[in-house]
Design an enzyme around this catalytic site. Structure first.
Site, mmCIF file in Angstrom:
data_model
loop_
_atom_site.group_PDB
_atom_site.id
_atom_site.type_symbol
_atom_site.label_atom_id
_atom_site.label_comp_id
_atom_site.label_asym_id
_atom_site.label_seq_id
_atom_site.Cartn_x
_atom_site.Cartn_y
_atom_site.Cartn_z
ATOM 1 N N ASN A 47 0.836 -1.192 0.000
ATOM 2 C CA ASN A 47 0.000 0.000 0.000
ATOM 3 C C ASN A 47 0.876 1.249 0.000
ATOM 4 O O ASN A 47 1.966 1.278 0.571
ATOM 5 C CB ASN A 47 -1.004 0.001 1.158
ATOM 6 C CG ASN A 47 -0.397 -0.094 2.536
ATOM 7 O OD1 ASN A 47 0.554 -0.837 2.770
ATOM 8 N ND2 ASN A 47 -0.965 0.646 3.479
ATOM 9 N N GLU A 60 -2.974 -4.798 -3.110
ATOM 10 C CA GLU A 60 -3.464 -5.702 -4.146
ATOM 11 C C GLU A 60 -3.460 -5.015 -5.514
ATOM 12 O O GLU A 60 -3.073 -5.610 -6.517
ATOM 13 C CB GLU A 60 -4.881 -6.186 -3.828
ATOM 14 C CG GLU A 60 -4.995 -6.932 -2.509
ATOM 15 C CD GLU A 60 -5.260 -6.034 -1.311
ATOM 16 O OE1 GLU A 60 -5.690 -6.586 -0.282
ATOM 17 O OE2 GLU A 60 -5.047 -4.803 -1.368
ATOM 18 N N CYS A 91 -10.139 -4.804 0.183
ATOM 19 C CA CYS A 91 -11.293 -3.906 0.167
ATOM 20 C C CYS A 91 -12.189 -4.279 -1.021
ATOM 21 O O CYS A 91 -11.807 -5.070 -1.889
ATOM 22 C CB CYS A 91 -10.840 -2.451 0.063
ATOM 23 S SG CYS A 91 -10.160 -1.997 -1.553
#
Length: 138
Positions: A47, A60, A91
């Site tokens: 991230n 991701e 998410c």
């Protein structure tokens, strides 16, 4: 450890290693992800936050972007790791991104830095996925 776990361990190790490079000065919540392409190559992502939320990038999404930039389009396995009490799922947006490039039965391993893990599939993470067939007007 069985021979079947070796590719999974390699994928989780890549996610664990890239997590250390996450840029998370605001949330302090570092996430690492790794996806395996059809070639067998592993694509890691972490991230990257931005002070102007929500302009950051999920781990991701970063892994998928590297897969695509490298010329592949199929995800055959996924691993996500975070320092949390329980394994953290992608998410909603990342679930849809994974569904774009992975089959319904593609394995997903969610893990914590302390060793807890949960195995699931892309289809179980996003059972009502939106796909290209929804855009067909015929």
């Amino acid at each position: 450890m069985s021979a079947d776990d070796e590719p999974l361990d390699e994928l989780l190790s890549a996610a664990r290693a890239v997590r250390e490079n996450a840029y998370a000065p605001y949330s302090r919540f570092k996430v690492g992800a790794a996806v395996r392409g059809a070639s067998g190559r592993i694509y890691p992502g972490c991230n990257v936050e931005n002070v102007a939320y929500p302009e950051g990038t999920c781990a991701e999404a970063g892994a998928i972007a590297l897969l695509i930039a490298s010329g592949e389009t199929e995800v055959t396995a996924v691993a996500v790791i975070a320092d949390s009490a329980a394994p953290v799922p992608p998410c909603g947006g990342c679930r849809q991104k994974l569904a774009e490039f992975a089959r319904h039965d593609t394995p997903v391993t969610l893990a914590t830095t302390e060793g807890a893990s949960l195995r699931t599939t892309v289809g179980d993470l996003l059972p009502g996925r939106f796909d290209a067939s929804h855009m067909d007007r015929t």
